[in-house]
Design an enzyme around this catalytic site. Structure first.
Site, PDB file in Angstrom:
ATOM      1  N   HIS A  88      40.875  72.518  16.919  1.00 10.69           N
ATOM      2  CA  HIS A  88      39.902  71.798  16.091  1.00 10.69           C
ATOM      3  C   HIS A  88      39.045  72.763  15.278  1.00 10.69           C
ATOM      4  O   HIS A  88      38.694  73.848  15.752  1.00 10.69           O
ATOM      5  CB  HIS A  88      39.025  70.879  16.939  1.00 10.69           C
ATOM      6  N   ASP A  90      36.137  71.562  13.942  1.00  8.42           N
ATOM      7  CA  ASP A  90      34.746  71.128  14.055  1.00  8.42           C
ATOM      8  C   ASP A  90      34.047  71.874  15.194  1.00  8.42           C
ATOM      9  O   ASP A  90      34.696  72.393  16.113  1.00  8.42           O
ATOM     10  CB  ASP A  90      34.636  69.607  14.245  1.00  8.42           C
ATOM     11  N   ASP A 121      34.708  78.368  20.743  1.00  8.69           N
ATOM     12  CA  ASP A 121      35.195  76.973  20.796  1.00  8.69           C
ATOM     13  C   ASP A 121      35.206  76.377  19.392  1.00  8.69           C
ATOM     14  O   ASP A 121      34.248  75.749  19.010  1.00  8.69           O
ATOM     15  CB  ASP A 121      34.309  76.166  21.740  1.00  8.69           C
ATOM     16  N   GLU A 155      37.184  66.801  17.355  1.00  4.42           N
ATOM     17  CA  GLU A 155      37.471  66.967  18.783  1.00  4.42           C
ATOM     18  C   GLU A 155      36.185  66.865  19.574  1.00  4.42           C
ATOM     19  O   GLU A 155      36.150  66.331  20.667  1.00  4.42           O
ATOM     20  CB  GLU A 155      38.128  68.339  19.044  1.00  4.42           C
ATOM     21  N   GLU A 156      35.101  67.380  18.989  1.00  4.90           N
ATOM     22  CA  GLU A 156      33.823  67.418  19.703  1.00  4.90           C
ATOM     23  C   GLU A 156      33.066  66.095  19.575  1.00  4.90           C
ATOM     24  O   GLU A 156      32.040  65.910  20.212  1.00  4.90           O
ATOM     25  CB  GLU A 156      32.946  68.559  19.155  1.00  4.90           C
ATOM     26  N   GLU A 184      41.815  75.817  23.298  1.00  4.78           N
ATOM     27  CA  GLU A 184      40.508  75.649  23.955  1.00  4.78           C
ATOM     28  C   GLU A 184      40.204  76.870  24.827  1.00  4.78           C
ATOM     29  O   GLU A 184      41.108  77.441  25.444  1.00  4.78           O
ATOM     30  CB  GLU A 184      40.507  74.386  24.824  1.00  4.78           C
ATOM     31  N   HIS A 374      29.255  75.823  23.432  1.00  5.62           N
ATOM     32  CA  HIS A 374      28.257  74.758  23.198  1.00  5.62           C
ATOM     33  C   HIS A 374      26.821  75.269  23.401  1.00  5.62           C
ATOM     34  O   HIS A 374      25.882  74.494  23.347  1.00  5.62           O
ATOM     35  CB  HIS A 374      28.504  73.520  24.077  1.00  5.62           C
TER      36      HIS A 374
HETATM   37 ZN   LIG Z   1      36.855  72.892  21.836  1.00 13.98          ZN
END
Ligand SMILES: [Zn+2]
Length: 404
Positions: A88, A90, A121, A155-156, A184, A374
């Protein structure tokens, strides 16, 4: 910042400079598509509502004469293999900007660590996949099978218009993925130490148990929903759902919220709401869970409403033990590059693998260390990205080259 960057760091920085908070892609996929088409990929942009996705594919160089020689190509022919990199573009929001030591969308290298939102990520992995693919195609232009990319910008977020819709589109035209590596961040202490070869399923519910509101001093006129619900909730929290299996721990039930009451001590409330989630193994299905939960609620003769949310079914890519198996190819690649044996794990939250695995694809997750994902000051080790390029490269070699 040094002027001379390696290809993977240069590409990672380019991707990380784009503020692609879900569902924004901010031009990342255009950049990826350009790089891939330069090495023979055909790009297909799939836009669903607010979400941009990229399906890109480089087919094998089999000639018409080759095809004529084998008119009834069996399905296990290596030329039918589709090796897919998935990921991803995003990223999650940056959170409190004041807590960042460097601006989250101005990638900065300090002491060998690359800092930016999405560094681990998973734009670092995306850069590593692309550089590995470019190198592989240059070294092995006549490789077997096909290489594909499935990239989403959702994805997030709510994951409604991302991978799941791309997979639906591919399924509708019977286009299959054989093997899939999702980038990931699977690693814990050093890159490649952990590969996720499956994920638990996740199912949530909002349960409302109804009673009858009234004055606490007149119990004969009320039906206390807290009293009625508690024994059932306790039973749900104590059930042995399964014992797990070789790949998964036992299924776990967790109450996450309980709300009831008017705030007054002298009022019995009219209802109680409980939210709970189960993380479940491949020993169970969501149908079985719904049936067993509702049987317990019914046994306690509750008057209730329940809303289920099906977040994802569990999936597993099993170690076949065979020398030619996909997991073997991946663990060998990691061993070659890092000198370490990798460990298989199914821990952690859900991932887009839950959408790809049900099509029959063998799916694993392999990416950098996940300690800062994150978080503010998200970072990835530059050395790890270089190693990741080599690992992805050797995965391609092990799967798509019979003469390595
Ligand atoms: Zn991810």
């Amino acid at each position: 910042m040094p002027n001379e960057q390696s290809p993977v760091i240069e590409l990672a920085i380019d991707l990380l400079s784009r503020a692609s908070v879900t569902p924004e892609d901010a031009g990342c996929q255009k950049l990826i598509a350009e790089r891939l088409s330069a090495v023979g990929f055909t790009n297909e942009s799939m836009v669903f509502a607010d979400t941009t996705n990229l399906w890109s594919r480089r087919d094998t160089n089999i000639t018409i004469e080759d095809q004529a020689k084998t008119p009834n190509t069996p399905s296990n022919n290596s030329n039918d293999i589709v090796f897919c990199f998935a990921g991803h573009t995003d990223v999650v929001p940056v959170g409190n900007l004041d807590l960042w030591n460097t601006p989250p969308f101005e990638p900065t290298i300090i002491d060998g660590m690359l800092y930016a939102r999405g560094a681990a990520d998973m734009k670092g992995s995306l850069a590593a996949m692309i550089v590995a693919t470019e190198r592989f195609v240059e070294d092995h232009p006549d490789h077997q099978g096909s290489i594909a990319y499935l990239i989403t910008s959702d994805e997030e977020g709510p994951f409604i218009n991302g991978t799941t819709k791309v997979v639906d589109t591919l399924e509708a035209r019977n286009e299959k993925i054989t093997y899939c590596i999702i980038g990931e961040p699977s690693s814990t202490n050093s890159v490649g130490d952990i590969v996720k070869n499956g994920r638990r399923g996740s199912i949530s519910a909002t349960l409302t148990v109804k009673g009858k509101q009234g004055h606490v001093a007149y119990p004969e006129h009320v039906k206390n929903p807290i009293h009625l619900a508690m024994p059932a909730l306790i039973e749900l929290s104590q059930v042995e759902w399964d014992k797990g299996n070789d790949y998964f721990p036992a299924t776990s039930f967790q109450l996450s919220n309980i709300n009831s009451g008017t705030g007054a001590t002298n009022v019995v409330p009219g209802h109680i709401t409980a939210l709970f989630n189960l993380r479940y193994s491949t020993e169970l299905t969501d149908e079985i869970i719904v049936e067993r939960v509702e049987a317990i609620l019914n046994k306690h003769q509750l008057d209730y409403d329940i809303d289920w949310t099906f977040n994802g079914k569990p999936f597993i890519t099993e170690h076949t033990g065979a020398e030619h198996g996909f997991l073997h190819a991946v663990s060998q690649a990691i061993l070659t590059v890092t000198g370490n044996e990798t460990q298989l794990s199914t821990s952690g939250g859900t991932s887009d693998g839950r959408f790809i695995a049900p099509t029959g694809a063998q799916v694993i997750e392999l990416g950098p260390c996940n300690a800062t994902i994150h978080q503010v000051n998200e970072s990835v080790s530059c050395d790890d990205l270089e190693k990741l390029v080599d690992i992805y490269y050797h995965c391609l070699v092990n799967v798509l080259c019979s003469h390595k």
